[in-house]
Design an enzyme around this catalytic site. Structure first.
Site, short mmCIF file in Angstrom:
data_model
loop_
_atom_site.label_atom_id
_atom_site.label_comp_id
_atom_site.label_asym_id
_atom_site.label_seq_id
_atom_site.Cartn_x
_atom_site.Cartn_y
_atom_site.Cartn_z
N TYR A 201 103.76 115.00 74.72
CA TYR A 201 102.94 116.19 74.47
C TYR A 201 102.31 116.64 75.77
O TYR A 201 102.17 115.85 76.71
CB TYR A 201 101.89 115.94 73.38
N ARG B 248 93.26 110.50 79.15
CA ARG B 248 92.19 109.53 78.90
C ARG B 248 91.12 109.57 80.00
O ARG B 248 89.94 109.39 79.74
CB ARG B 248 92.82 108.13 78.82
N ASP C 235 88.58 98.42 70.40
CA ASP C 235 89.68 97.45 70.52
C ASP C 235 89.18 96.00 70.43
O ASP C 235 89.94 95.11 70.07
CB ASP C 235 90.40 97.62 71.87
C1 LIG Z 1 93.82 101.40 81.07
C2 LIG Z 1 94.00 101.76 79.62
C3 LIG Z 1 94.89 102.76 79.26
C4 LIG Z 1 95.08 103.14 77.91
N1 LIG Z 1 95.96 104.12 77.61
C5 LIG Z 1 96.13 104.50 76.30
C6 LIG Z 1 97.02 105.52 75.95
O1 LIG Z 1 97.70 106.09 76.81
N2 LIG Z 1 97.15 105.87 74.63
C7 LIG Z 1 96.43 105.24 73.65
O2 LIG Z 1 96.56 105.59 72.45
N3 LIG Z 1 95.58 104.26 73.94
C8 LIG Z 1 95.42 103.88 75.24
N4 LIG Z 1 94.56 102.88 75.54
C9 LIG Z 1 93.88 102.26 74.41
C10 LIG Z 1 92.84 103.15 73.85
O3 LIG Z 1 92.31 103.86 74.92
C11 LIG Z 1 91.90 102.23 73.14
O4 LIG Z 1 92.38 101.95 71.81
C12 LIG Z 1 90.56 102.85 72.98
O5 LIG Z 1 90.23 103.52 74.15
C13 LIG Z 1 89.54 101.78 72.61
O6 LIG Z 1 88.70 101.67 73.68
P1 LIG Z 1 87.73 100.47 73.92
O7 LIG Z 1 86.58 101.06 74.64
O8 LIG Z 1 87.54 99.69 72.68
O9 LIG Z 1 88.55 99.52 74.89
P2 LIG Z 1 89.00 99.77 76.39
O10 LIG Z 1 89.40 101.17 76.60
O11 LIG Z 1 89.96 98.70 76.71
O12 LIG Z 1 87.66 99.54 77.22
C14 LIG Z 1 87.10 98.26 77.40
C15 LIG Z 1 86.20 98.31 78.62
O13 LIG Z 1 85.54 97.07 78.76
C16 LIG Z 1 85.63 96.62 80.09
N5 LIG Z 1 85.61 95.16 80.03
C17 LIG Z 1 86.54 94.34 79.51
N6 LIG Z 1 86.17 93.05 79.61
C18 LIG Z 1 84.97 93.06 80.21
C19 LIG Z 1 84.08 92.02 80.59
N7 LIG Z 1 84.36 90.72 80.36
N8 LIG Z 1 82.89 92.35 81.19
C20 LIG Z 1 82.60 93.67 81.41
N9 LIG Z 1 83.43 94.70 81.08
C21 LIG Z 1 84.59 94.39 80.48
C22 LIG Z 1 86.96 97.18 80.58
O14 LIG Z 1 87.00 97.26 81.99
C23 LIG Z 1 86.99 98.53 79.91
O15 LIG Z 1 86.34 99.53 80.67
C24 LIG Z 1 94.35 102.48 76.88
C25 LIG Z 1 93.46 101.46 77.26
C26 LIG Z 1 93.27 101.10 78.60
C27 LIG Z 1 92.31 100.02 79.00
#
Ligand SMILES: Cc1cc2nc3c(=O)[nH]c(=O)nc-3n(C[C@H](O)[C@H](O)[C@H](O)COP(=O)(O)OP(=O)(O)OC[C@H]3O[C@@H](n4cnc5c(N)ncnc54)[C@H](O)[C@@H]3O)c2cc1C
Length: 375
Positions: A194, A107, A271
């Site tokens: 994997y 990631r 998410d």
């Molecule tokens: C640390 C981590 C590890 C993961 N590891 C896996 C994995 O191994 N396998 C897998 O299938 N999925 C994993 N996931 C989930 C998968 O990555 C997510 O389903 C996908 O990346 C969706 O990403 P997103 O950008 O919607 O959310 P996220 O990846 O959670 O990103 C949200 C971002 O918003 C920022 N944020 C949150 N709240 C605020 C706020 N109030 N103000 C400003 N910024 C904010 C966070 O710091 C983050 O950078 C992981 C997620 C995280 C956070």
């Protein structure tokens, strides 16, 4: 059509996979994009991700495939195994869908590729900016993950429920880079592993348990707990687990897909809109699909409320279907007793007689092309 995003200011809350992909997609269509990220630096503690063809089609359209290929491995098959190691069925991804590869990536590498591209294209990333209350921007995109403030502003307070499953994840050094994912299925537990590029191996292990765990990806645990829970597993598993020296654990919670994705000014994706259990490996892939569709809808018309309503109507049914498929898979991996014997026998037979039929069950996920859908 197109061009409605030219010079429009867009504020994105969250610089994860969803936020950065949306930033790139919007910027490429001419928007002025600011990303507000609460972390002081875009660094990642995450583990491995599987990127399937549906998401890679977006990466190709964004010009990011060469950079991703350089830091990921192809995934040619998924091998389902008994806990002791015997093969139940080998699903040949490469043969079933030639020319549409799956990739295995850390990631952190994915985030690096996205961040670099976003900055090169002129996206402004503001670090150390925690958003508590949605800012008064004319177009505000909530990509702020599981505990999204923007989702809460649109939907009010919602309470997820604990699924009775906890998951560990770990990365170990390993020189076996056979390009396939292996799933070891035991009663009430399973382990997925994997290879990743750079001589690494990703391990995710899920256990049914009554012990309540916090939700979130970053809680460290003692590797002895992981080894204890999977002590009965065979094949390469004991060797892998013996080499785990750092492990994280988290509780798996089930969330509803958000009922309201937008209000004409704000919209959510990734998410923030549809957290999923990890059993279809589609969390990041759905976020990438969302980002493309959101940018395409906004670019197609200057009528922002109509564009956001179209985005919601295009994305919500698909996200809900994938989240439901992930919920079902959780049960299938953990069968016990006669059900388990029958299911594994059926898989073995299916694997011999009609391997394509097993894989075809999920064609609707992997054959989907968000790019041609919007062209
Ligand atoms: C640390 C981590 C590890 C993961 N590891 C896996 C994995 O191994 N396998 C897998 O299938 N999925 C994993 N996931 C989930 C998968 O990555 C997510 O389903 C996908 O990346 C969706 O990403 P997103 O950008 O919607 O959310 P996220 O990846 O959670 O990103 C949200 C971002 O918003 C920022 N944020 C949150 N709240 C605020 C706020 N109030 N103000 C400003 N910024 C904010 C966070 O710091 C983050 O950078 C992981 C997620 C995280 C956070």
């Amino acid at each position: 059509m197109g061009g409605a995003l030219h010079a429009r200011p867009v504020t994105i809350v969250g610089g994860g996979v969803a936020g950065l992909t949306a930033a790139i997609a919007l910027r490429r269509r001419g928007a002025q994009v600011d990303v507000l990220e609460r972390a002081p630096a875009i660094t990642e503690v995450g583990a491995g991700l599987q990127l399937s063809p549906n998401a890679l089609r977006v990466m190709q359209a964004l010009g990011l495939l060469p950079a991703l290929d350089a830091v990921s491995l192809p995934s040619r098959a998924v091998v389902l195994r008994e806990a002791a190691g015997a093969q139940v069925v080998r699903l040949d991804l490469a043969r079933h869908r030639p020319g549409a590869p799956f990739r295995l990536i850390h990631r952190a590498r994915l985030i690096e590729v996205l961040e670099q591209s976003a900055r090169e294209q002129g996206v402004t990333i503001h670090l150390d900016r925690t958003v508590e209350i949605p800012p008064e921007a004319p177009l505000l995109i909530g990509a702020d993950g599981l505990h999204s403030r923007i989702r809460a502003a649109l939907n009010g307070r919602e309470v997820p429920f604990f699924t009775g499953q906890t998951a560990w994840r770990a990365v170990i050094a390993d020189d076996d880079d056979t390009p396939e994912a292996q799933v070891f299925m035991g009663p009430g537990r399973h382990l997925v592993s994997y290879p990743l590029s750079g001589g690494l191996r990703n391990i995710v292990a899920v256990l049914e348990t009554r012990d309540w765990r916090d939700e979130g990806w970053s809680h460290p645990d003692d590797p002895a707990n992981l080894r204890g829970a999977f002590a009965g597993f065979g094949g390469p598993v004991p060797g892998w687990l013996a080499r785990v020296d750092a492990v994280h654990v988290w509780g798996l919670f089930r969330h509803e897909v958000a009922s309201r994705w937008q209000d004409g000014r704000m919209a959510i994706l990734g998410d923030a809109a549809h957290p999923t259990l990890p059993f279809m490996a589609q969390g990041a892939c759905m976020a990438i699909e969302d980002a493309w569709t959101l940018a395409a809808c906004l670019d197609a018309t200057p009528d922002q409320p109509a564009a956001l309503a179209r985005y919601e109507s295009l994305r919500k049914p698909r996200a809900a279907r994938i989240v439901a498929a992930a919920n079902d898979n959780a049960r299938n991996y953990h069968l016990t007793g006669p059900k388990r014997l029958a299911a594994h026998a059926a898989l073995r037979l299916g694997g011999k007689l009609a391997p394509g039929a097993i894989l075809s069950r999920f064609d609707w996920i992997y054959d989907f092309d968000p790019v041609t859908e919007m062209s």
